[in-house]
Design a protein around this motif. Sequence first.
Motif, PDB file in Angstrom:
ATOM      1  N   LEU A  10       1.668  55.405  42.849  1.00  0.00           N
ATOM      2  CA  LEU A  10       1.530  56.794  43.271  1.00  0.00           C
ATOM      3  C   LEU A  10       2.581  57.167  44.316  1.00  0.00           C
ATOM      4  O   LEU A  10       3.135  58.267  44.293  1.00  0.00           O
ATOM      5  N   PHE A  11       2.869  56.254  45.240  1.00  0.00           N
ATOM      6  CA  PHE A  11       3.878  56.511  46.263  1.00  0.00           C
ATOM      7  C   PHE A  11       5.239  56.767  45.606  1.00  0.00           C
ATOM      8  O   PHE A  11       5.939  57.718  45.956  1.00  0.00           O
ATOM      9  N   ILE A  12       5.629  55.915  44.671  1.00  0.00           N
ATOM     10  CA  ILE A  12       6.914  56.071  43.985  1.00  0.00           C
ATOM     11  C   ILE A  12       6.916  57.354  43.156  1.00  0.00           C
ATOM     12  O   ILE A  12       7.892  58.112  43.183  1.00  0.00           O
ATOM     13  N   GLU A  13       5.842  57.621  42.448  1.00  0.00           N
ATOM     14  CA  GLU A  13       5.743  58.862  41.654  1.00  0.00           C
ATOM     15  C   GLU A  13       5.885  60.093  42.534  1.00  0.00           C
ATOM     16  O   GLU A  13       6.510  61.071  42.155  1.00  0.00           O
ATOM     17  N   THR A  14       5.305  60.046  43.720  1.00  0.00           N
ATOM     18  CA  THR A  14       5.293  61.200  44.619  1.00  0.00           C
ATOM     19  C   THR A  14       6.634  61.419  45.312  1.00  0.00           C
ATOM     20  O   THR A  14       7.156  62.531  45.333  1.00  0.00           O
ATOM     21  N   PHE A  15       7.188  60.362  45.879  1.00  0.00           N
ATOM     22  CA  PHE A  15       8.376  60.520  46.718  1.00  0.00           C
ATOM     23  C   PHE A  15       9.692  60.135  46.043  1.00  0.00           C
ATOM     24  O   PHE A  15      10.755  60.607  46.452  1.00  0.00           O
ATOM     25  N   TYR A  16       9.631  59.278  45.031  1.00  0.00           N
ATOM     26  CA  TYR A  16      10.848  58.797  44.367  1.00  0.00           C
ATOM     27  C   TYR A  16      10.672  58.774  42.847  1.00  0.00           C
ATOM     28  O   TYR A  16      10.858  57.735  42.212  1.00  0.00           O
ATOM     29  N   PRO A  17      10.316  59.900  42.244  1.00  0.00           N
ATOM     30  CA  PRO A  17      10.034  59.892  40.798  1.00  0.00           C
ATOM     31  C   PRO A  17      11.229  59.444  39.943  1.00  0.00           C
ATOM     32  O   PRO A  17      11.026  58.865  38.869  1.00  0.00           O
ATOM     33  N   ASP A  18      12.438  59.672  40.405  1.00  0.00           N
ATOM     34  CA  ASP A  18      13.617  59.257  39.633  1.00  0.00           C
ATOM     35  C   ASP A  18      13.753  57.733  39.566  1.00  0.00           C
ATOM     36  O   ASP A  18      14.509  57.215  38.744  1.00  0.00           O
ATOM     37  N   PHE A  19      13.028  57.020  40.412  1.00  0.00           N
ATOM     38  CA  PHE A  19      13.106  55.561  40.442  1.00  0.00           C
ATOM     39  C   PHE A  19      11.910  54.888  39.769  1.00  0.00           C
ATOM     40  O   PHE A  19      11.799  53.658  39.801  1.00  0.00           O
ATOM     41  N   ASP A  79      10.985  54.379  36.579  1.00  0.00           N
ATOM     42  CA  ASP A  79      11.311  53.422  35.517  1.00  0.00           C
ATOM     43  C   ASP A  79      11.915  52.152  36.101  1.00  0.00           C
ATOM     44  O   ASP A  79      11.593  51.040  35.664  1.00  0.00           O
ATOM     45  N   PHE A  80      12.795  52.309  37.076  1.00  0.00           N
ATOM     46  CA  PHE A  80      13.394  51.156  37.734  1.00  0.00           C
ATOM     47  C   PHE A  80      12.320  50.312  38.412  1.00  0.00           C
ATOM     48  O   PHE A  80      12.292  49.088  38.273  1.00  0.00           O
ATOM     49  N   PHE A  81      11.414  50.960  39.134  1.00  0.00           N
ATOM     50  CA  PHE A  81      10.331  50.268  39.827  1.00  0.00           C
ATOM     51  C   PHE A  81       9.462  49.477  38.850  1.00  0.00           C
ATOM     52  O   PHE A  81       9.153  48.317  39.073  1.00  0.00           O
ATOM     53  N   LEU A  82       9.095  50.110  37.756  1.00  0.00           N
ATOM     54  CA  LEU A  82       8.225  49.458  36.772  1.00  0.00           C
ATOM     55  C   LEU A  82       8.934  48.365  35.992  1.00  0.00           C
ATOM     56  O   LEU A  82       8.288  47.485  35.432  1.00  0.00           O
ATOM     57  N   LEU A 129      10.147  45.511  46.585  1.00  0.00           N
ATOM     58  CA  LEU A 129      10.868  46.771  46.412  1.00  0.00           C
ATOM     59  C   LEU A 129      10.159  47.923  47.120  1.00  0.00           C
ATOM     60  O   LEU A 129      10.794  48.783  47.734  1.00  0.00           O
ATOM     61  N   PHE A 130       8.830  47.926  47.040  1.00  0.00           N
ATOM     62  CA  PHE A 130       8.024  48.958  47.695  1.00  0.00           C
ATOM     63  C   PHE A 130       8.309  49.023  49.194  1.00  0.00           C
ATOM     64  O   PHE A 130       8.391  50.100  49.780  1.00  0.00           O
TER      65      PHE A 130
END
Length: 92
Positions: A2-11, A13-16, A27-28
């Motif tokens: 949720l944090f990545i979706e909220t603040f860094y949505p462009d990342f 796919d990279f995160f997952l 990474l988080f």
Amino acid sequence: KLFIETFYPDFMDFFLSWGEAIQRADLFRYFVLHKFGGLYADMDIELLERIDTKKWLGNESCQVFIQESPNKVVDGNLQNTFMSSTPSNRLW
């Protein structure tokens, strides 16, 4: 996620794409330090003295601190077990 979706949505796919949960946890940490700044320490870090927050968080000459590994041959040069950063630092 949720944090990545909220603040860094462009990342997202990279995160997952990082296969292991522990890799995504590492990474988080960098995303949190980029967004908010602050001090990060692993739960198993033993402090031998009080942390001077002015030194690590309010010092313009020290915008990022990453602990140097005591055993460079085995661990590489840097560890991500104890870090501090100003918000939005370009290192991250």
